[in-house]
Scaffold this active site. Structure first.
Site, short mmCIF file in Angstrom:
data_model
loop_
_atom_site.label_atom_id
_atom_site.label_comp_id
_atom_site.label_asym_id
_atom_site.label_seq_id
_atom_site.Cartn_x
_atom_site.Cartn_y
_atom_site.Cartn_z
N ASP A 213 -23.99 64.56 96.71
CA ASP A 213 -24.87 65.59 96.15
C ASP A 213 -26.08 65.84 97.05
O ASP A 213 -26.65 64.90 97.61
CB ASP A 213 -25.34 65.10 94.76
CG ASP A 213 -26.22 66.11 94.07
OD1 ASP A 213 -25.74 67.22 93.81
OD2 ASP A 213 -27.40 65.81 93.80
N GLU B 81 -21.98 68.32 99.47
CA GLU B 81 -22.53 69.41 98.66
C GLU B 81 -23.67 70.00 99.47
O GLU B 81 -24.80 69.53 99.42
CB GLU B 81 -23.04 68.92 97.30
CG GLU B 81 -23.29 70.10 96.35
CD GLU B 81 -24.75 70.39 96.03
OE1 GLU B 81 -25.05 71.51 95.61
OE2 GLU B 81 -25.61 69.50 96.19
C1 GLC Z 1 -27.06 69.51 93.21
C2 GLC Z 1 -26.40 69.76 91.89
C3 GLC Z 1 -27.37 70.42 90.97
C4 GLC Z 1 -28.58 69.54 90.84
C5 GLC Z 1 -29.17 69.21 92.19
C6 GLC Z 1 -30.14 68.11 92.09
O1 GLC Z 1 -27.28 70.65 93.91
O2 GLC Z 1 -25.24 70.53 92.08
O3 GLC Z 1 -26.79 70.67 89.72
O4 GLC Z 1 -29.54 70.19 90.06
O5 GLC Z 1 -28.19 68.75 93.09
O6 GLC Z 1 -29.49 66.86 91.99
C1 GLC Z 2 -28.47 72.66 95.13
C2 GLC Z 2 -27.98 73.88 95.82
C3 GLC Z 2 -28.73 75.11 95.43
C4 GLC Z 2 -28.87 75.16 93.95
C5 GLC Z 2 -29.58 73.92 93.47
C6 GLC Z 2 -29.80 73.89 91.99
O1 GLC Z 2 -29.48 72.11 95.84
O2 GLC Z 2 -28.04 73.71 97.21
O3 GLC Z 2 -28.06 76.25 95.85
O4 GLC Z 2 -29.56 76.29 93.60
O5 GLC Z 2 -28.84 72.81 93.81
O6 GLC Z 2 -28.71 74.25 91.23
#
Ligand code: GLC
Ligand code: GLC
Length: 679
Positions: A312, A354
């Site tokens: 993540d 991610e």
């Molecule tokens: C990632 C997850 C998102 C979350 C963020 C912080 O982007 O997909 O749902 O809010 O990380 O952990």
């Molecule tokens: C992640 C993604 C971003 C998204 C965020 C919160 O960091 O990179 O695109 O908006 O999580 O969902």
């Protein structure tokens, strides 16, 4: 001929020179000495390393040792504890290796012998929240048949480790990496599901939230109590001087609900870095102890039988004053290090990055051939531009951007997805938008209007996520079906719009299934689940409208998949059919064998798939993004690689495509998988 070559003195000489060259290049005497020292230490702790399992470990460690050392040094050199911490890291690797079960070790070896196992056309993914899908992990076991009925076999269970009930960010604020949220079940349930999956030929993917912990994690609690060791796990400062320097260049992730990147702790009178929510404390990887802890967690999860770990927020791992603190070189080094560590202990486990960043940055998360990083990355370019194409009815920006995307290394694969649990960011290149003739700012404003239904004629029902009043920037929330117009069509009781929105839903699934990569369906999309608005009455969720597309699975609606003529039946069965077609055709596996071709009609995307080895033409995909009938000249077939006189058929309908006066016709949102008819 072969024999001649083998015996050729010239060839032998060349091979020898080559071998010496390789040994010189990778062999480092200092590393050799250190490796011996560490192995001795391990022996001191665990006894002899002469058993077969340990020998496998030593072989893998030796193969990766110099690289692990180099990567570790490049981040931590100059620290007094560098060498000691490095030794600790290797010790952890052996400890976790010993704990890895025999059956997982056997699986590792099978996968080592078949390095491209993940690229297969047999895999089709789905992401789901256990609490919304089946209440808990025990209940999940009863629902596996449903997943298999659809045909999905790579299941990403959304984060389920322990998180505070109120401030949990949907599982992304972990307070204990070794415990499952008690509402969902236990770690034994996870291992059990992994075992059941292995028996059924399915794969399990879980999240590893690497960038931050919850402020309720024991490390954070100790840091709050003033424990120096744990303060160094985070970025903590007594005043604003350093935070201000950071802030000067850091963007905000959640400007609405969590502005800024630091949070003040009144009791401690300290500022702590919190890039995401105020309760998500960023881990400080400048401290090697943090890296070691997280590698340990990674291997612990791998040992539960997880096949794939989704790393993540990978771009955020390293922070540097004067930069945006995303995609920095050290973040890549850390990921490469983790990858090498897993290579030694659990080589069957693959990583998803991610990294929802710009196309040219995303591609870097695969690493390079000789220096790999993650095996899988989200194809955010395809995702965001599919939505762009539906709004504009044109495929030109999609074509332009995909064409520019550098080829990924062989062995790596995309997750092709249309929707996930997060918002849709419009992170594609401004330059590309200009190239197709739009002003970037105005175009993004149009897309926001379109998907919130403000634009006249739009059927979409989404919401703005994190709208920045000053810049006008925002992202988009909403379920796939609601964004595709189904919610409005049903409310308006419009049969025509219902049909069109279903066509859109099937079209986007046809694309993620056939483009080359791992398709990942978002749970509920297979029955066209609409936005759910009950999150608004939950104080812990109401400020985050991503919850509108994270609703409960509707099992009553799912039952309707068996009722002919229902919306659910059409969507479910057509996605199921797409999955069957994917699994039936070997060339749908991902060997970088998709080629975009210019369709000559801006509403139609065209690409070919070819045989992995021979590059011989296998299929031409055509996709119409317009709500009107569109066509392309028949000459496209020749340009795609078909013989002039070949008989063709569409894999989806099983009939030849409609051809009228030399043009191939596509109905609104129709697609074709054109193949040569077998003789
Ligand atoms: C990632 C997850 C998102 C979350 C963020 C912080 O982007 O997909 O749902 O809010 O990380 O952990
Ligand atoms: C992640 C993604 C971003 C998204 C965020 C919160 O960091 O990179 O695109 O908006 O999580 O969902």
């Amino acid at each position: 001929m072969q024999c001649l070559c083998k015996n050729s003195p010239f060839l032998k000489g060349t091979l020898l020179i080559f071998e010496v060259w390789i040994i010189k290049k990778v062999y480092r005497a200092a590393d050799h000495k250190l490796l011996w020292q560490i192995l001795k230490k391990i022996e001191g702790k665990y006894g002899t390393l002469e058993d077969k399992q340990s020998l496998i470990f030593i072989t893998r460690l030796s193969a990766n040792f110099s690289q692990i050392r180099k990567l570790f040094d490049s981040v931590y050199h100059g620290r007094r504890d560098c060498e000691r911490q490095f030794q600790n890291l290797i010790l952890i690797l052996y400890t976790r290796y010993r704990e890895r079960s025999r059956s997982l070790k056997a699986l590792d070896r099978r996968r080592e012998n078949e390095p491209e196992w993940l690229l297969s056309n047999q895999w089709v993914g789905m992401s789901l929240y256990v609490e919304h899908f089946s209440n808990d992990l025990k209940g999940f076991l009863d629902r596996i048949d449903y997943l298999q009925e659809l045909g999905v076999n790579l299941i990403h269970l959304m984060p389920l480790l322990k998180t505070p009930r109120k401030e949990g960010d949907g599982g992304y604020a972990v307070s204990n990496y070794r415990k499952v949220s008690p509402d969902l079940g236990s770690m034994e349930d996870i291992s059990n599901i992994a075992r059941v999956f292995r028996k059924r030929g399915m794969l399990l993917a879980l999240d590893l939230v690497l960038n931050h912990t919850s402020d309720k994690h024991k490390w954070a609690k100790k840091a709050k109590q003033g424990d120096k060791k744990y303060r160094e796990y985070y970025y903590m400062y007594p005043d604003r001087s350093v935070p201000d320097l950071f802030e000067a260049h850091m963007p905000e992730i959640f400007p609405d609900t969590a502005p800024g990147n630091f949070t003040f702790l009144p009791k401690q009178k300290k500022w702590v870095m919190t890039v995401f929510h105020r309760y998500q404390w960023d881990l400080n990887y400048r401290n090697p102890q943090v890296l070691i802890e997280m590698v340990d967690v990674l291997l612990f999860l791998a040992n539960q039988g997880v096949d794939i770990l989704r790393l993540d927020a990978a771009p955020y791992l390293w922070k540097e004053i004067g930069t945006g603190c995303q995609n920095l070189a050290e973040a890549h080094t850390l990921l490469k290090l983790m990858r090498r560590c897993a290579e030694v202990v659990s080589p069957g486990v693959k990583f998803i990055a991610e990294a929802i960043v710009t196309p040219t940055e995303i591609i870097k998360y695969f690493g390079q051939h000789e220096d790999p990083e993650c095996d899988i990355a989200y194809n955010a370019t395809l995702m965001a531009l599919i939505w762009n194409s539906l709004a504009t009815t044109k495929a030109n920006l999609l074509y332009q951007s995909l064409n520019k995307l550098p080829e990924k290394p062989t062995g790596a694969t995309w997750i092709n997805y249309a929707r996930c649990h997060d918002d849709i960011g419009l992170g594609f290149d401004d330059e590309d938008i200009y190239q197709v003739g739009f002003d970037a700012k105005m175009h993004r404003a149009f897309l926001l209007d379109y998907y919130t239904g403000k634009f006249q004629g739009s059927q979409a029902k989404g919401a703005l996520f994190m709208h920045n009043q000053h810049t006008g920037d925002a992202r988009i929330s909403g379920s796939l079906a609601s964004l595709a117009g189904l919610e409005k069509a049903i409310a308006d009781k419009s049969v025509e719009q219902t049909m069109l929105s279903i066509n859109k839903i099937i079209l986007v699934h046809a694309l993620i299934m056939s483009y080359g990569g791992l398709p990942m369906i978002y749970s509920g999309d297979e029955i066209g689940l609409l936005n759910q608005y009950d999150y608004l009455s939950d104080p812990g969720k109401k400020a985050d409208n991503r919850w509108m597309h994270r609703g409960d699975m509707d099992w009553n609606a799912a039952e309707k998949r068996n009722v002919a003529g229902s919306v659910q039946s059409r969507i479910f069965n057509e996605i199921k059919k797409l999955i069957e077609i994917r699994k039936d055709n070997l060339y749908w596996s991902d060997h970088n064998s998709s080629r975009l071709i210019h369709s000559g009609n801006q509403h139609i995307l065209a690409f070919t798939r070819s045989e992995p080895d021979s590059q011989r033409f296998s299929m031409l995909v055509l996709a119409n993004f317009d709500s009107n009938i569109q066509s392309v000249g028949k000459d496209l077939l020749i340009r795609a690689g078909l013989q002039a006189d070949s008989e063709i058929s569409d894999l989806f309908t099983g009939s030849p495509p409609t051809i009228f006066k030399g043009f191939i016709e596509l109905q609104p949102y129709q697609f074709y998988f054109i193949v040569e008819k077998p003789e």
